[in-house]
Motif scaffolding. Structure first.
Motif, PDB file in Angstrom:
ATOM      1  N   THR A  49       0.865  -1.171   0.000  1.00  0.00           N
ATOM      2  CA  THR A  49       0.000   0.000   0.000  1.00  0.00           C
ATOM      3  C   THR A  49       0.900   1.219   0.000  1.00  0.00           C
ATOM      4  OG1 THR A  49      -1.685  -1.177   1.281  1.00  0.00           O
ATOM      5  CG2 THR A  49      -1.813   1.232   1.253  1.00  0.00           C
ATOM      6  N   LEU A  50       0.850   1.993  -1.056  1.00  0.00           N
ATOM      7  CA  LEU A  50       1.665   3.204  -1.185  1.00  0.00           C
ATOM      8  C   LEU A  50       0.800   4.403  -0.828  1.00  0.00           C
ATOM      9  CD1 LEU A  50       4.380   4.455  -2.096  1.00  0.00           C
ATOM     10  CD2 LEU A  50       3.419   4.560  -4.414  1.00  0.00           C
ATOM     11  N   ALA A  61       5.463  13.922   1.075  1.00  0.00           N
ATOM     12  CA  ALA A  61       6.107  12.686   1.539  1.00  0.00           C
ATOM     13  C   ALA A  61       5.396  11.471   0.968  1.00  0.00           C
ATOM     14  CB  ALA A  61       6.093  12.616   3.063  1.00  0.00           C
ATOM     15  N   ILE A  62       6.152  10.391   0.900  1.00  0.00           N
ATOM     16  CA  ILE A  62       5.595   9.108   0.486  1.00  0.00           C
ATOM     17  C   ILE A  62       6.053   8.049   1.492  1.00  0.00           C
ATOM     18  CG2 ILE A  62       5.249   9.489  -1.983  1.00  0.00           C
ATOM     19  CD1 ILE A  62       8.337   7.711  -0.954  1.00  0.00           C
ATOM     20  N   GLY A  63       5.296   6.971   1.556  1.00  0.00           N
ATOM     21  CA  GLY A  63       5.641   5.840   2.404  1.00  0.00           C
ATOM     22  C   GLY A  63       4.796   4.656   1.996  1.00  0.00           C
ATOM     23  N   ALA A  64       5.299   3.474   2.300  1.00  0.00           N
ATOM     24  CA  ALA A  64       4.594   2.265   1.885  1.00  0.00           C
ATOM     25  C   ALA A  64       4.506   1.278   3.031  1.00  0.00           C
ATOM     26  CB  ALA A  64       5.301   1.630   0.690  1.00  0.00           C
ATOM     27  N   LEU A  65       3.485   0.443   2.959  1.00  0.00           N
ATOM     28  CA  LEU A  65       3.272  -0.651   3.895  1.00  0.00           C
ATOM     29  C   LEU A  65       3.256  -1.938   3.091  1.00  0.00           C
ATOM     30  CD1 LEU A  65       2.448  -1.827   6.680  1.00  0.00           C
ATOM     31  CD2 LEU A  65       0.074  -1.360   6.028  1.00  0.00           C
ATOM     32  N   GLU A  67       2.817  -6.030   3.266  1.00  0.00           N
ATOM     33  CA  GLU A  67       2.193  -7.031   4.135  1.00  0.00           C
ATOM     34  C   GLU A  67       2.833  -8.409   3.945  1.00  0.00           C
ATOM     35  OE1 GLU A  67      -2.186  -6.932   4.193  1.00  0.00           O
ATOM     36  OE2 GLU A  67      -1.946  -5.150   2.908  1.00  0.00           O
ATOM     37  N   PHE A  68       3.073  -9.065   5.076  1.00  0.00           N
ATOM     38  CA  PHE A  68       3.574 -10.436   5.118  1.00  0.00           C
ATOM     39  C   PHE A  68       2.746 -11.199   6.154  1.00  0.00           C
ATOM     40  CE2 PHE A  68       7.288  -7.822   4.076  1.00  0.00           C
ATOM     41  CZ  PHE A  68       7.799  -8.480   2.978  1.00  0.00           C
ATOM     42  N   GLY A  69       1.602 -11.677   5.767  1.00  0.00           N
ATOM     43  CA  GLY A  69       0.772 -12.406   6.731  1.00  0.00           C
ATOM     44  C   GLY A  69       0.268 -11.487   7.823  1.00  0.00           C
ATOM     45  N   THR A  70       0.669 -11.749   9.067  1.00  0.00           N
ATOM     46  CA  THR A  70       0.183 -10.966  10.205  1.00  0.00           C
ATOM     47  C   THR A  70       1.109  -9.822  10.592  1.00  0.00           C
ATOM     48  OG1 THR A  70       1.227 -12.440  11.801  1.00  0.00           O
ATOM     49  CG2 THR A  70      -1.059 -12.944  11.159  1.00  0.00           C
ATOM     50  N   TRP A  71       2.154  -9.610   9.815  1.00  0.00           N
ATOM     51  CA  TRP A  71       3.015  -8.469  10.115  1.00  0.00           C
ATOM     52  C   TRP A  71       3.270  -7.678   8.845  1.00  0.00           C
ATOM     53  CZ3 TRP A  71       8.035  -8.049   8.103  1.00  0.00           C
ATOM     54  CH2 TRP A  71       8.582  -9.205   7.566  1.00  0.00           C
ATOM     55  N   GLY A  72       3.716  -6.436   9.054  1.00  0.00           N
ATOM     56  CA  GLY A  72       3.974  -5.550   7.932  1.00  0.00           C
ATOM     57  C   GLY A  72       5.340  -4.918   8.047  1.00  0.00           C
ATOM     58  N   GLU A  73       5.755  -4.310   6.958  1.00  0.00           N
ATOM     59  CA  GLU A  73       7.034  -3.619   6.919  1.00  0.00           C
ATOM     60  C   GLU A  73       6.829  -2.227   6.335  1.00  0.00           C
ATOM     61  OE1 GLU A  73      11.560  -4.060   5.121  1.00  0.00           O
ATOM     62  OE2 GLU A  73       9.999  -5.405   4.390  1.00  0.00           O
ATOM     63  N   VAL A  74       7.392  -1.237   6.996  1.00  0.00           N
ATOM     64  CA  VAL A  74       7.405   0.121   6.477  1.00  0.00           C
ATOM     65  C   VAL A  74       8.499   0.186   5.415  1.00  0.00           C
ATOM     66  CG1 VAL A  74       7.856   2.545   7.016  1.00  0.00           C
ATOM     67  CG2 VAL A  74       6.601   1.119   8.654  1.00  0.00           C
ATOM     68  N   LYS A  75       8.151   0.670   4.224  1.00  0.00           N
ATOM     69  CA  LYS A  75       9.108   0.785   3.122  1.00  0.00           C
ATOM     70  C   LYS A  75       9.034   2.191   2.517  1.00  0.00           C
ATOM     71  CE  LYS A  75      11.321  -2.029   1.491  1.00  0.00           C
ATOM     72  NZ  LYS A  75      12.694  -2.446   1.808  1.00  0.00           N
ATOM     73  N   SER A  76      10.145   2.607   1.968  1.00  0.00           N
ATOM     74  CA  SER A  76      10.210   3.809   1.122  1.00  0.00           C
ATOM     75  C   SER A  76       9.655   5.077   1.754  1.00  0.00           C
ATOM     76  CB  SER A  76       9.516   3.545  -0.221  1.00  0.00           C
ATOM     77  OG  SER A  76      10.148   2.492  -0.891  1.00  0.00           O
ATOM     78  N   MET A  77       9.878   5.255   3.058  1.00  0.00           N
ATOM     79  CA  MET A  77       9.500   6.523   3.697  1.00  0.00           C
ATOM     80  C   MET A  77      10.457   7.598   3.192  1.00  0.00           C
ATOM     81  SD  MET A  77       7.057   6.712   6.216  1.00  0.00           S
ATOM     82  CE  MET A  77       7.668   7.985   7.290  1.00  0.00           C
ATOM     83  N   HIS A  78       9.900   8.668   2.649  1.00  0.00           N
ATOM     84  CA  HIS A  78      10.744   9.774   2.194  1.00  0.00           C
ATOM     85  C   HIS A  78       9.954  11.072   2.252  1.00  0.00           C
ATOM     86  CE1 HIS A  78      14.283  11.353   0.093  1.00  0.00           C
ATOM     87  NE2 HIS A  78      13.428  12.212  -0.443  1.00  0.00           N
ATOM     88  N   THR A  79      10.570  12.078   2.837  1.00  0.00           N
ATOM     89  CA  THR A  79       9.980  13.409   2.919  1.00  0.00           C
ATOM     90  C   THR A  79      10.766  14.341   2.006  1.00  0.00           C
ATOM     91  OG1 THR A  79       9.312  13.045   5.213  1.00  0.00           O
ATOM     92  CG2 THR A  79       9.438  15.331   4.478  1.00  0.00           C
ATOM     93  N   ALA A  80      10.062  15.105   1.204  1.00  0.00           N
ATOM     94  CA  ALA A  80      10.722  16.090   0.349  1.00  0.00           C
ATOM     95  C   ALA A  80      11.569  17.011   1.215  1.00  0.00           C
ATOM     96  CB  ALA A  80       9.681  16.889  -0.429  1.00  0.00           C
ATOM     97  N   GLU A  81      12.741  17.334   0.736  1.00  0.00           N
ATOM     98  CA  GLU A  81      13.684  18.127   1.521  1.00  0.00           C
ATOM     99  C   GLU A  81      13.075  19.428   2.034  1.00  0.00           C
ATOM    100  OE1 GLU A  81      18.264  19.706   1.190  1.00  0.00           O
ATOM    101  OE2 GLU A  81      17.495  18.326  -0.311  1.00  0.00           O
ATOM    102  N   ALA A  82      12.300  20.105   1.217  1.00  0.00           N
ATOM    103  CA  ALA A  82      11.702  21.381   1.612  1.00  0.00           C
ATOM    104  C   ALA A  82      10.660  21.242   2.715  1.00  0.00           C
ATOM    105  CB  ALA A  82      11.068  22.051   0.395  1.00  0.00           C
ATOM    106  N   ALA A  83      10.158  20.025   2.950  1.00  0.00           N
ATOM    107  CA  ALA A  83       9.103  19.812   3.947  1.00  0.00           C
ATOM    108  C   ALA A  83       9.639  19.247   5.259  1.00  0.00           C
ATOM    109  CB  ALA A  83       8.042  18.872   3.380  1.00  0.00           C
ATOM    110  N   ARG A  84      10.923  19.015   5.347  1.00  0.00           N
ATOM    111  CA  ARG A  84      11.491  18.406   6.554  1.00  0.00           C
ATOM    112  C   ARG A  84      11.414  19.347   7.750  1.00  0.00           C
ATOM    113  NH1 ARG A  84      16.344  15.286   3.401  1.00  0.00           N
ATOM    114  NH2 ARG A  84      14.904  13.937   2.274  1.00  0.00           N
TER     115      ARG A  84
END
Length: 152
Positions: A49-50, A61-65, A67-84
């Motif tokens: 899920t993006l 910003a973007i980020g992804a979830l 899914e692996f069964g009953t657990w998930g992994e946060v992937k590709s979290m990125h905030t645009a430099e100007a928004a940090r």
């Protein structure tokens, strides 16, 4: 703050551009064997899920979830430099955690870099309840990787 989060598609021009920036930055910071950034096309897979965080239509910003069964992994979290420094990453992470909870996942894990350029990310994740953990899934020990997890 007037941030809002929506589902995103890798084909959206602004999303594609921010994902390309993220991919290039991650590749520049780690040797290939230690870089676990997903190629953009992989983020369009059905187990991912993006999400995009915007303000007044502008992508911050973007980020992804993943899914692996009953657990998930946060992937590709990125905030645009100007928004940090505006709470953007935390707002998006909170939505990713809520999404994991809504999907019935029991744990949420992540891999990030262990170097100083990833210190702010590790602090963000720790403040959101993530704790250090050993490698998970198909990851193996790597001194350039830092693994974290939390119950949902």
């Amino acid at each position: 703050m007037s941030f809002y989060v929506t589902r995103a598609e890798v084909s959206e021009p602004d999303v594609a551009a921010l994902l390309a920036r993220h991919f290039d930055l991650m590749r520049a910071q780690s040797p290939p064997e230690s870089c676990h950034v997903l190629p953009v096309d992989d983020l369009a897979q059905p187990d991912i899920t993006l999400l995009a965080l915007r303000e007044n239509g502008a992508l911050l910003a973007i980020g992804a979830l993943r899914e692996f069964g009953t657990w998930g992994e946060v992937k590709s979290m990125h905030t645009a430099e100007a928004a940090r420094g505006r709470g953007v990453a935390r707002a998006l992470l909170d939505v990713l955690i809520a999404e994991a909870r809504a999907k019935g996942l029991q744990h949420l894990s992540l891999e990030t870099g262990s170097g100083p350029e990833h210190a702010a990310a590790r602090t963000l994740y720790a403040r959101a309840g993530f704790v250090d953990c050993p490698p998970f899934g198909s990851y193996t020990h790597d001194p350039l990787s830092h693994f974290m997890t939390r119950a949902i």
